[in-house]
Motif scaffolding. Sequence first.
Motif, PDB file in Angstrom:
ATOM      1  N   GLN A  71       0.841  -1.191   0.000  1.00 34.51           N
ATOM      2  CA  GLN A  71       0.000   0.000   0.000  1.00 34.51           C
ATOM      3  C   GLN A  71       0.874   1.238   0.000  1.00 34.51           C
ATOM      4  O   GLN A  71       1.895   1.301   0.706  1.00 34.51           O
ATOM      5  CB  GLN A  71      -0.924  -0.015   1.241  1.00 34.51           C
ATOM      6  N   PHE A 104       0.989   5.397   0.696  1.00 31.24           N
ATOM      7  CA  PHE A 104       0.317   6.414   1.494  1.00 31.24           C
ATOM      8  C   PHE A 104       0.961   7.763   1.235  1.00 31.24           C
ATOM      9  O   PHE A 104       2.122   7.867   0.851  1.00 31.24           O
ATOM     10  CB  PHE A 104       0.449   6.120   2.991  1.00 31.24           C
ATOM     11  N   GLN A 157       1.532  11.468   3.429  1.00 30.81           N
ATOM     12  CA  GLN A 157       1.435  12.072   4.749  1.00 30.81           C
ATOM     13  C   GLN A 157       1.874  13.528   4.684  1.00 30.81           C
ATOM     14  O   GLN A 157       2.992  13.825   4.294  1.00 30.81           O
ATOM     15  CB  GLN A 157       2.301  11.318   5.778  1.00 30.81           C
ATOM     16  N   LEU A 213      -1.902   9.389   7.876  1.00 29.80           N
ATOM     17  CA  LEU A 213      -1.596   8.863   6.554  1.00 29.80           C
ATOM     18  C   LEU A 213      -2.871   8.742   5.731  1.00 29.80           C
ATOM     19  O   LEU A 213      -3.897   8.263   6.232  1.00 29.80           O
ATOM     20  CB  LEU A 213      -0.945   7.487   6.669  1.00 29.80           C
ATOM     21  N   LEU A 272       4.878   7.234   1.629  1.00 29.89           N
ATOM     22  CA  LEU A 272       5.359   6.024   2.293  1.00 29.89           C
ATOM     23  C   LEU A 272       4.756   4.787   1.627  1.00 29.89           C
ATOM     24  O   LEU A 272       3.591   4.796   1.234  1.00 29.89           O
ATOM     25  CB  LEU A 272       4.960   6.016   3.768  1.00 29.89           C
ATOM     26  N   VAL A 327       2.390  -5.914   3.744  1.00 27.59           N
ATOM     27  CA  VAL A 327       1.931  -6.937   4.681  1.00 27.59           C
ATOM     28  C   VAL A 327       2.563  -8.238   4.233  1.00 27.59           C
ATOM     29  O   VAL A 327       2.353  -8.658   3.092  1.00 27.59           O
ATOM     30  CB  VAL A 327       0.403  -7.089   4.677  1.00 27.59           C
ATOM     31  N   PHE A 357       1.556  -4.188   8.890  1.00 33.14           N
ATOM     32  CA  PHE A 357       2.198  -3.525   7.772  1.00 33.14           C
ATOM     33  C   PHE A 357       3.585  -3.066   8.226  1.00 33.14           C
ATOM     34  O   PHE A 357       3.727  -2.472   9.285  1.00 33.14           O
ATOM     35  CB  PHE A 357       1.386  -2.297   7.342  1.00 33.14           C
ATOM     36  N   PHE A 408       6.521  -0.519   7.316  1.00 35.86           N
ATOM     37  CA  PHE A 408       6.634   0.722   6.556  1.00 35.86           C
ATOM     38  C   PHE A 408       8.073   1.044   6.182  1.00 35.86           C
ATOM     39  O   PHE A 408       9.010   0.734   6.922  1.00 35.86           O
ATOM     40  CB  PHE A 408       6.089   1.891   7.385  1.00 35.86           C
ATOM     41  N   GLY A 409       8.222   1.704   5.040  1.00 34.51           N
ATOM     42  CA  GLY A 409       9.478   2.327   4.702  1.00 34.51           C
ATOM     43  C   GLY A 409       9.576   3.682   5.383  1.00 34.51           C
ATOM     44  O   GLY A 409       8.598   4.159   5.970  1.00 34.51           O
ATOM     45  N   PRO A 410      10.746   4.337   5.279  1.00 33.28           N
ATOM     46  CA  PRO A 410      10.939   5.628   5.939  1.00 33.28           C
ATOM     47  C   PRO A 410      10.299   6.793   5.212  1.00 33.28           C
ATOM     48  O   PRO A 410      10.186   7.888   5.771  1.00 33.28           O
ATOM     49  CB  PRO A 410      12.458   5.775   5.986  1.00 33.28           C
TER      50      PRO A 410
END
Lengths: 112, 115
Positions: A34, A36, A38, A44, A89, A93, A100, A102-104
């Motif tokens: 996914q 997102f 922000q 998000l 971002l 999953v 989930f 997440f990347g930075p």
Amino acid sequence: KQEVTQIPAALSVPEGENLVLNCSFTDSAIYNLQWFRQDPGKGLTSLLLIQSSQREQTSGRLNASLDKSSGRSTLYIAASQPGDSATYLCAVVDNYGQNFVFGPGTRLSVLP
Amino acid sequence: DAGVTQSPTHLIKTRGQQVTLRCSPKSGHDTVSWYQQALGQGPQFIFQYYEEEERQRGNFPDRFSGHQFPNYSSELNVNALLLGDSALYLCASSLGDSVYTGELFFGEGSRLTVL
């Protein structure tokens, strides 16, 4: 353990340019991916969800692709606008859990 | 159609205190996940609640606990606050019709500052 990286960390482009944001993950056995957006200090906003059986998803000027075998996803933004300025971002999953990872994020600035 | 709502939006606590954050999921969603986001980093998974039970937990100490109510709303409790607990706490909801988490929808977050 699944790890997610995003390149570049920051990107500045003039308005109207097409651009690509990259996301890489270490374990290709993913269920969902996914993207997102922000805005500073905010929550998000979901942009696109790609399920493991899919290769891409499109929404307006956004197109996301998924290559599980290489552990990569790209987010393509067409005709960028100053309102696109935000941190983007990606998150995956994995097939072993419900969380989930997440990347930075990539911080995007679109200059008028 | 109400999205995910969180309260409070901002709060300031001192070390050693306890805090409770609240979350109401998106209409129709039955699964709530909590994340901690430090400045400049991606969110880190704390835990997920489904059918009023903790379904999975991330790498967070027992000072972090939660609860889900029959109406699917949820609380995150943090005891014995440390300076390092200062962060944006995000709640996300999803449908629990699969063992795997579906599309996540986030609230605006609760900004916690520990002095």
